[in-house]
Write an enzyme that holds these catalytic residues in place. Structure first.
Site, PDB file in Angstrom:
ATOM      1  N   ASP A 117      -6.609   2.651  -5.624  1.00  0.00           N
ATOM      2  CA  ASP A 117      -5.411   1.837  -5.420  1.00  0.00           C
ATOM      3  C   ASP A 117      -4.539   2.049  -6.655  1.00  0.00           C
ATOM      4  OD1 ASP A 117      -3.686  -0.211  -4.332  1.00  0.00           O
ATOM      5  OD2 ASP A 117      -4.552  -1.614  -5.751  1.00  0.00           O
ATOM      6  N   CYS A 165      -5.239   1.357  -0.434  1.00  0.00           N
ATOM      7  CA  CYS A 165      -3.825   1.179  -0.766  1.00  0.00           C
ATOM      8  C   CYS A 165      -3.025   1.490   0.503  1.00  0.00           C
ATOM      9  CB  CYS A 165      -3.456   2.138  -1.889  1.00  0.00           C
ATOM     10  SG  CYS A 165      -1.693   2.231  -2.235  1.00  0.00           S
ATOM     11  N   GLU A 172      -0.442  -8.351 -10.756  1.00  0.00           N
ATOM     12  CA  GLU A 172      -0.947  -7.553 -11.881  1.00  0.00           C
ATOM     13  C   GLU A 172      -0.699  -8.272 -13.220  1.00  0.00           C
ATOM     14  OE1 GLU A 172      -2.678  -4.631 -12.018  1.00  0.00           O
ATOM     15  OE2 GLU A 172      -2.761  -4.286  -9.848  1.00  0.00           O
ATOM     16  N   HIS A 201      -3.297  -5.819  -2.374  1.00  0.00           N
ATOM     17  CA  HIS A 201      -3.195  -6.851  -3.417  1.00  0.00           C
ATOM     18  C   HIS A 201      -3.091  -8.270  -2.838  1.00  0.00           C
ATOM     19  CE1 HIS A 201      -2.176  -3.592  -6.240  1.00  0.00           C
ATOM     20  NE2 HIS A 201      -2.261  -4.459  -7.223  1.00  0.00           N
TER      21      HIS A 201
HETATM   22  N1  DGL Z   1      -2.086  -2.203  -3.205  1.00  0.00           N
HETATM   23  C1  DGL Z   1      -1.178  -1.224  -2.752  1.00  0.00           C
HETATM   24  C2  DGL Z   1      -0.916  -1.316  -1.271  1.00  0.00           C
HETATM   25  O1  DGL Z   1      -1.804  -1.690  -0.547  1.00  0.00           O
HETATM   26  C3  DGL Z   1       0.033  -0.841  -3.523  1.00  0.00           C
HETATM   27  C4  DGL Z   1       0.677  -1.726  -4.426  1.00  0.00           C
HETATM   28  C5  DGL Z   1       1.746  -1.131  -5.285  1.00  0.00           C
HETATM   29  O2  DGL Z   1       1.388  -0.479  -6.263  1.00  0.00           O
HETATM   30  O3  DGL Z   1       2.933  -1.322  -4.993  1.00  0.00           O
HETATM   31  O4  DGL Z   1       0.126  -0.995  -0.792  1.00  0.00           O
END
Ligand code: DGL
Length: 279
Positions: free
Chosen positions: A13, A76, A153, A187
């Site tokens: 991710d 991700c 974050e 996230h």
């Molecule tokens: N956690 C990621 C997702 O599922 C990406 C988050 C990011 O870096 O914008 O899209």
């Protein structure tokens, strides 16, 4: 060379979002050993261009292939939306994304489906397409939420500002009378306590993390790659600050991980370096 069953599963991710998938792996596939990578030096991915995201994903997969993982789970959505189909043609290992398992689960839950995600995932329409492949009659509302990943974050989960931001993103979906809400970014599960303050209880929440791990289990079975012995400790790696990742992630892992900083291979001689376009 070790038996392929004993090799690790690669999970990546941009940061701590993939830990929601890692926790599901611990729950559903406790015998599997994991190599986790968080591209923390380059997050957020969600407001980068498709070309840049594809380049990052190629670098990560090249490194994971060198580490001899037996499978990769893109934990991700942004990478899954923008790079999965291309890299599945380029790499000789099973690579799973979160969008299709998430879309299938959403369609089993309801017909008026809201999807919250990064702006890049929303712009790609990946969820709309995947949901309509399964049920062309489902209604889909996609909402790009650029502020969520930086807030998570920065560990601002309990900041009143985060609640206000969440209300702003969710209100149009509530106005549309959704019956199902998909976490279209790994996230977002970390924000569940915030969402619970806003969403009425009849709205069903879909977290693709548990569904991609179910899909991974099936794929491992079919390929004869399931490990039947004890797992070894997860190897945590990042491109940014290991200390910061360790401190942030312990609240979701229940332990403080040992985290290594690694350098990814530079692929500009193989693929031309894309221009970075940021909004
Ligand atoms: N956690 C990621 C997702 O599922 C990406 C988050 C990011 O870096 O914008 O899209």
């Amino acid at each position: 060379m070790r038996e392929p069953q004993r090799s690790r599963i690669g999970v990546f991710d941009s940061g701590v979002g993939g830990l929601t998938v890692l926790r599901e792996l611990y729950r559903q596939l406790p015998k599997e050993s994991i190599l986790y990578f968080g591209d923390t030096a380059r997050l957020p991915y969600g407001n980068r261009s498709p070309q840049v995201i594809l380049q990052y994903v190629r670098e990560i997969l090249t490194w994971m292939a060198e580490e001899e993982v037996k499978m990769v789970i893109m934990a991700c959505n942004t990478s899954s939306a923008l790079a999965l189909e291309t890299v599945q043609q380029e790499f000789n290992m099973p690579i799973l994304g979160v969008i299709l398992p998430g879309a299938r689960a959403a369609v089993r839950q309801g017909r008026r489906i809201g999807v919250i995600s990064t702006p890049a995932t929303a712009a790609s329409n990946a969820y709309r397409h995947a949901i309509h492949e399964v049920n062309p009659d489902a209604l889909v509302w996609q909402m790009g939420c650029p502020e969520f990943v930086p807030l998570i974050e920065q560990n601002r989960l309990h900041d009143p500002y985060t609640l206000e931001v969440a209300k702003g993103y969710l209100q149009p979906l509530l106005d549309a009378d959704i019956d199902t809400l998909v976490f279209g970014c790994t996230h977002y599960r970390h924000l569940t306590p915030v969402f619970q303050q806003i969403l009425p209880s009849h709205i069903r929440l879909v977290d693709p993390a548990s569904h991609v791990v179910k899909a991974a289990r099936q794929e491992l079975e079919v390929m004869g790659l399931r490990n039947s012995e004890m797992s070894i400790a997860t190897r945590f790696t990042v491109s940014g600050c290991p200390q910061q990742f360790a401190e942030l992630s312990q609240q979701w892992l229940g332990f403080t991980p040992m985290v290594e900083k690694i350098s990814l291979p530079c692929l500009s001689s193989i693929y031309p370096q894309p221009l970075e376009i940021r909004e």
